[in-house]
Design an enzyme around this catalytic site. Structure first.
Site, short mmCIF file in Angstrom:
data_model
loop_
_atom_site.label_atom_id
_atom_site.label_comp_id
_atom_site.label_asym_id
_atom_site.label_seq_id
_atom_site.Cartn_x
_atom_site.Cartn_y
_atom_site.Cartn_z
N ASP A 18 0.00 8.96 -10.90
CA ASP A 18 -1.21 9.38 -11.61
C ASP A 18 -1.65 8.36 -12.65
O ASP A 18 -2.83 8.00 -12.72
CB ASP A 18 -0.97 10.74 -12.28
CG ASP A 18 -0.97 11.89 -11.28
OD1 ASP A 18 -1.15 11.63 -10.07
OD2 ASP A 18 -0.77 13.04 -11.70
N ARG A 100 4.11 14.57 -28.48
CA ARG A 100 2.78 13.96 -28.38
C ARG A 100 2.36 13.18 -29.62
O ARG A 100 1.76 12.11 -29.50
CB ARG A 100 1.73 15.03 -28.03
CG ARG A 100 1.94 15.72 -26.68
CD ARG A 100 2.49 14.81 -25.64
NE ARG A 100 2.52 15.40 -24.30
CZ ARG A 100 3.34 15.00 -23.35
NH1 ARG A 100 4.22 14.03 -23.60
NH2 ARG A 100 3.31 15.55 -22.16
N ASP A 129 -2.26 19.17 -23.95
CA ASP A 129 -1.88 17.80 -24.30
C ASP A 129 -3.07 16.91 -24.63
O ASP A 129 -2.98 16.03 -25.49
CB ASP A 129 -1.05 17.17 -23.18
CG ASP A 129 0.40 17.60 -23.23
OD1 ASP A 129 0.84 18.07 -24.30
OD2 ASP A 129 1.09 17.48 -22.21
N SER A 183 4.57 20.67 -11.77
CA SER A 183 4.50 19.47 -12.61
C SER A 183 5.59 19.54 -13.68
O SER A 183 5.97 20.64 -14.12
CB SER A 183 3.13 19.34 -13.27
OG SER A 183 2.90 20.41 -14.17
#
Length: 414
Positions: A18, A100, A129, A183
Site C-alpha cells: 500500500d 501516531r 489514524d 488489516s
C-alpha cells in the site's frame, strides 16, 4: 488534481504494497520528490527490505530514513500514558493511538531537515489514524501541506490498486494479490486487527487472527510468579533485573504471550463517528496496568487516587482522538506526573491462563498502616468512638431528607 507546487514530500513508509503504491502515486500525481521515513516501533518486522524497495523505486539513499524508535516510544509515550492507567472506553489500552504522535513528530523533523514542503500518510478516510497523524503534523508545523492519498485518489478497489502497481512495475508478493482477511497494526505495545473477517460483531474472531498471545486455554497449567519494581510511577525492573524501557516491555510481552494474557475483542466508538470492531493483543501492557495499579494502591492518597480515576477517561479520550500535542493533554500529564512522585516500590503478580493477579505490594513510601487496620487490640492512632460522630455528620442530610419525606407522606402534599 495534481498540486504542482509540491516539491518534496516526506512519506510514512512501511515498505509494504500500500505505501509503495502511495510512493509511486505521489511521484506520478504530484511530480514531486519523495522522502521515505520508516519507524521501528517494535512491530516485529525486518525493516531492511523497506530501504531496498525505496531504492528500487528511485528514492535517493540520502532521502531514505529508517529509525529505531523503540526506546523513545516506550520511555516518552507508553510509560507516561501508563502513569495515568489510561484505557479508552474502560478497556482499550491505546496501542495504536499512542504510536501516531511519535511518527508524526519524526516526519516533521525530517521535513525540516530535508526542506520538504509536505508530508503524507497511508491512513484511510474512514479511520482515526488520519486524524491522529494530521493533528500531530499541524500542532508541530502549522503551515505544512498534508497529502492523504486515500482521500484524493480515484481507486475504489483492491483490483484497481493492483492494476496501478502492475502498470508501474511495483513488486507484488503472491499473498498480496488477494483481499487480505483483516488489516493489522503492530508495535511494541500491542497488535490490532480490524476489518473483513472481523466486521461482524457477532462472529467470534478466528484463532489465526491472534499473533501476540497463545490462547488462554493452551497456556501452561502452572502459575508464573513475577515481581515488577517501580520508580516514580515507571517500571524499572522485572524480578530484580533492571531493564531499559523497551527491554522491560519486551520481557513483559514474552511473559504475557506465554500465559495467554492481553486479548481484547472490542466494539469501540471512533472519533470520526462510526463504531468499529477490533481485536487487540496487549500482553505486556495488561500486566503493567495491573502492577501499576497495585503499587498506586499503597502509595497514593485516597483523594489523589480517586481524582486520577475521574480524570483518566478524559485523558484516554484525548490520546485516542489524536490530541497528544494539545495543551489539555500536557496539563493533565503534569498533574498525573506530580501524583507519581512517591509511586515507588515492588509489586508481586501471578500470571495464569489469561489472568493477572496482584498478590503483594511494598514501598518505602507506603501509606498502608497495619496498626490502623488491624483487628487486634493495641492500636492507639484510631479511636473507635470517633466513628459515631463521623457517621452522624455524614448522615445529617439523609436524616433531613427522610424526615421531610415522612412529613409530606402524612399530609399528602408533594
Amino acid at each position: 488534481m495534481a498540486q504542482k507546487h509540491i516539491k518534496r514530500v516526506v512519506l510514512a513508509y512501511s515498505g509494504g504494497l500500500d505505501t509503495s503504491i502511495i510512493l509511486k502515486w505521489l511521484q506520478t500525481t504530484y511530480g514531486c520528490e519523495v522522502v521515505t521515513f520508516t519507524a521501528d516501533l517494535g512491530q516485529g518486522e525486518e525493516l531492511a527490505p523497506a530501504r531496498e524497495k525505496a531504492l528500487l523505486m528511485g528514492i535517493k539513499p540520502e532521502h531514505i530514513f529508517i529509525e529505531d524508535l523503540r526506546e523513545e516510544f516506550v520511555r516518552d509515550y507508553v510509560f507516561p500514558m501508563f502513569r495515568a492507567n489510561a484505557q479508552y472506553e474502560g478497556l482499550y489500552l491505546l496501542g495504536t493511538s499512542i504510536a501516531r504522535p511519535l511518527i508524526a513528530k519524526k516526519q516533521i523533523e525530517i521535513a525540516r531537515k530535508v526542506g520538504a514542503d509536505a508530508v503524507s500518510h497511508g491512513a484511510t478516510g474512514k479511520g482515526n489514524d488520519q486524524v491522529r497523524f494530521e493533528l500531530g503534523y499541524y500542532a508541530l508545523e502549522p503551515d505544512i501541506k498534508v497529502i492523504a492519498p486515500w482521500r484524493e485518489w480515484e481507486y475504489k478497489s483492491r483490483e484497481s490498486l493492483i492494476a496501478f502497481a502492475e502498470a508501474h512495475q511495483i513488486p507484488i508478493a503472491k499473498d498480496k494479490r488477494g483481499e487480505a482477511p483483516f488489516s493489522v497494526d503492530a508495535n511494541l505495545l500491542h497488535s490490532s486487527s480490524e476489518g473483513k473477517v472481523l466486521e461482524d460483531p457477532w462472529a467470534e474472531p478466528p484463532e489465526y487472527v491472534h499473533m501476540r498471545t497463545i490462547a488462554p486455554q493452551d497456556a501452561p497449567d502452572k502459575v508464573t510468579e513475577i515481581a515488577i519494581d517501580f520508580e516514580k510511577g515507571d517500571p524499572v525492573a522485572v524480578d530484580g533485573v533492571k531493564l531499559s524501557p523497551a527491554a522491560l516491555l519486551t520481557k513483559l510481552n514474552e511473559l504475557g504471550r506465554a500465559n495467554g494474557i492481553g486479548r481484547l475483542d472490542l466494539v469501540e466508538n471512533r472519533f470520526v463517528g462510526m463504531k468499529s470492531r477490533g481485536v487487540y493483543e496487549t500482553p505486556g501492557g495488561t500486566i503493567l496496568l495491573q502492577a501499576h495499579r497495585g503499587i498506586e494502591s499503597i502509595t497514593l492518597d485516597r483523594g489523589a487516587a480517586h481524582l486520577k480515576d475521574e480524570l483518566m477517561p478524559k485523558y484516554a479520550e484525548i490520546i485516542y482522538n489524536g490530541f497528544w500535542f494539545s495543551p489539555e493533554r500536557e496539563m493533565l500529564q503534569a498533574l498525573i506526573d506530580r501524583s507519581q512522585q512517591k509511586v515507588t516500590g515492588r509489586v508481586r503478580l501471578k500470571l495464569y491462563k489469561g489472568n493477572v493477579s496482584v498478590t503483594g505490594r511494598q514501598s518505602p513510601f507506603s501509606l498502608y498502616d497495619q496498626d490502623l487496620v488491624t483487628f487486634e487490640e493495641g492500636a492507639v492512632a484510631y479511636d473507635h468512638l470517633d466513628a459515631a460522630g463521623f457517621i452522624k455528620l455524614n448522615a445529617l442530610r439523609l436524616r433531613t431528607l427522610a424526615k421531610r419525606d415522612a412529613k409530606t407522606a402524612k399530609t399528602g402534599k408533594g
